[in-house]
Scaffold this active site. Structure first.
Site, PDB file in Angstrom:
ATOM      1  N   ARG A 229       0.789  -1.523  -0.311  1.00 33.76           N
ATOM      2  CA  ARG A 229      -0.105  -0.134   0.061  1.00 33.76           C
ATOM      3  C   ARG A 229       0.463   1.051  -0.316  1.00 33.76           C
ATOM      4  NH1 ARG A 229      -2.295  -3.655   3.674  1.00 33.76           N
ATOM      5  NH2 ARG A 229      -4.347  -4.489   3.038  1.00 33.76           N
TER       6      ARG A 229
ATOM      7  N   ASP B  58      -9.063  -4.696   8.342  1.00 32.48           N
ATOM      8  CA  ASP B  58      -8.420  -5.887   8.803  1.00 32.48           C
ATOM      9  C   ASP B  58      -8.955  -6.593  10.312  1.00 32.48           C
ATOM     10  OD1 ASP B  58      -5.856  -4.670   7.691  1.00 32.48           O
ATOM     11  OD2 ASP B  58      -7.232  -2.991   8.059  1.00 32.48           O
TER      12      ASP B  58
ATOM     13  N   ARG C  96     -11.470  -8.291   9.487  1.00 27.84           N
ATOM     14  CA  ARG C  96     -11.309 -10.084   8.453  1.00 27.84           C
ATOM     15  C   ARG C  96     -10.636 -10.575   9.876  1.00 27.84           C
ATOM     16  NH1 ARG C  96      -7.845  -6.937   4.333  1.00 27.84           N
ATOM     17  NH2 ARG C  96      -8.966  -7.125   2.229  1.00 27.84           N
TER      18      ARG C  96
ATOM     19  N   HIS D  70      -3.608   0.746   8.478  1.00 28.53           N
ATOM     20  CA  HIS D  70      -3.739   0.009   7.709  1.00 28.53           C
ATOM     21  C   HIS D  70      -2.764  -1.309   6.570  1.00 28.53           C
ATOM     22  CE1 HIS D  70      -6.688  -2.523   5.174  1.00 28.53           C
ATOM     23  NE2 HIS D  70      -6.633  -1.393   3.897  1.00 28.53           N
TER      24      HIS D  70
END
Ligand SMILES: NC(=O)C1=CN([C@@H]2O[C@H](COP(=O)(O)OP(=O)(O)OC[C@H]3O[C@@H](n4cnc5c(N)ncnc54)[C@H](O)[C@@H]3O)[C@@H](O)[C@H]2O)C=CC1
Ligand SMILES: CC(=O)C(=O)O
Length: 292
Positions: free
Chosen positions: A67, A127, A130, A154
């Site tokens: 990212r 996250d 998840r 993140h």
């Protein structure tokens, strides 16, 4: 958002107008089965009166790219779009999701000059989801009854807050043992890897992640729209964390109509504390490297 009915009107703005029109039409056709949301493709002038503007424009990761690799390109995109957003919706709360989301949230705050509680990032909402989903699956309990958070970036340095994870009000390890599904070293490493590497795997398979983040953004907008004061892991400027001042990262925060409220101060074990300090340092250095 249309499926959950969290907004009365949604306008899609994209420099690819044809795409925005096609997406808006496709979603409109789902409204008879969801909520009677007015959804259309428009320009920045259509943002007048908007309560929330979701910033998701820019480039996304190619397979294998992290990212943080997107930072320079997406900082330029935000430099172009935020002034147009502010010109038409100065009252709106900005909800950033473009990656690297924590640094992009910091950049959006600096470009806009808005108070930090009104410029928030989706951060680790995804996250955390998840983590909860995988823990729920492992112990055989609804993920809604699993309370566990991912903190910090993140991204690759994120911290799974294992020592604070509970099912109902029982520690996750104890609950897992009671259910005859102990979280041994192998299970813990598998869950940890599946959370941290989820985006890489999904991008490898289908080019992008859609449904998880769409659900997470919906949850945040719902909390704002109803002034819910829900405790969600979102990214916002943190005045001081473990000696680091002004780092934009995720902690569990109270989210309501005003945006990001107070954050929960996590009680971490030594390894978690070190890992969160590392994550905060990475984010602070990345944010400081971008000059607005
Ligand atoms: N924070 C999170 O949990 C997640 C973040 N993302 C991030 O969200 C961003 C978007 O991802 P996708 O929707 O998959 O990418 P995408 O490429 O499908 O969509 C990005 C859109 O931005 C538009 N765009 C680019 N520059 C623009 C500009 N100057 N003005 C207006 N529109 C512009 C493009 O035309 C394109 O349609 C990426 O940075 C991605 O990494 C994606 C999923 C999860
Ligand atoms: C793309 C991304 O940031 C994610 O799905 O986690």
């Amino acid at each position: 958002m249309v499926m959950r009915g969290v907004a009365s009107e949604i306008v899609l703005i994209d420099r690819n107008e044809k795409l925005a029109v096609a997406q808006a039409q496709d979603i409109l056709h789902g409204t008879p089965f969801a909520s009677p949301t007015r959804i259309w493709a428009g320009g920045y002038e259509d943002l007048a009166g908007a309560d929330v503007v979701v910033l998701s424009a820019g480039v996304s990761q190619e397979p294998g790219e992290s990212r943080l690799h997107l930072l320079e390109r997406n900082a330029k995109v935000f430099g172009a779009i935020i002034p147009s957003v502010l010109a038409h919706a100065p009252q709106a709360l900005l909800l950033v999701t473009s990656n690297p989301v924590d640094v992009m949230t910091d950049i959006a705050r600096r470009i806009s000059g808005l108070p930090s509680e009104r410029v928030i990032g989706s951060g680790t909402i995804l996250d955390t989801a998840r983590f909860r989903a995988l823990l729920g699956e492992h112990v055989g309990v609804s993920p809604k009854s699993v309370h566990a958070y991912v903190l910090g970036e993140h991204g690759d340095s994120e911290v799974l807050w294992w020592s604070g994870a509970v099912v109902g009000n029982v520690g996750v390890q104890e609950m897992a043992a009671q259910m005859n599904r102990p979280i041994d070293t192998e299970a813990r490493a598998r869950i940890e890897d599946a959370v941290r590497r989820a985006a890489y795997r999904i991008i490898d398979g289908k080019g992008a992640t859609w449904f998880g983040i769409g659900s997470g953004l919906t949850r945040i907008v719902q909390a704002i729209a109803t002034d819910e004061k829900a405790l969600l892991s979102i990214s916002a400027e943190t005045e001081l964390y473990d000696g680091i001042s002004g780092v934009t990262m995720s902690l569990p925060r109270i989210v309501g109509a005003g945006g990001a409220g107070a954050s929960l101060v996590p009680k971490l074990d030594d390894d978690e504390r070190k890992a969160l300090l590392r994550s905060a340092t990475i984010l602070k250095e990345a944010a400081d490297s971008v000059h607005i």
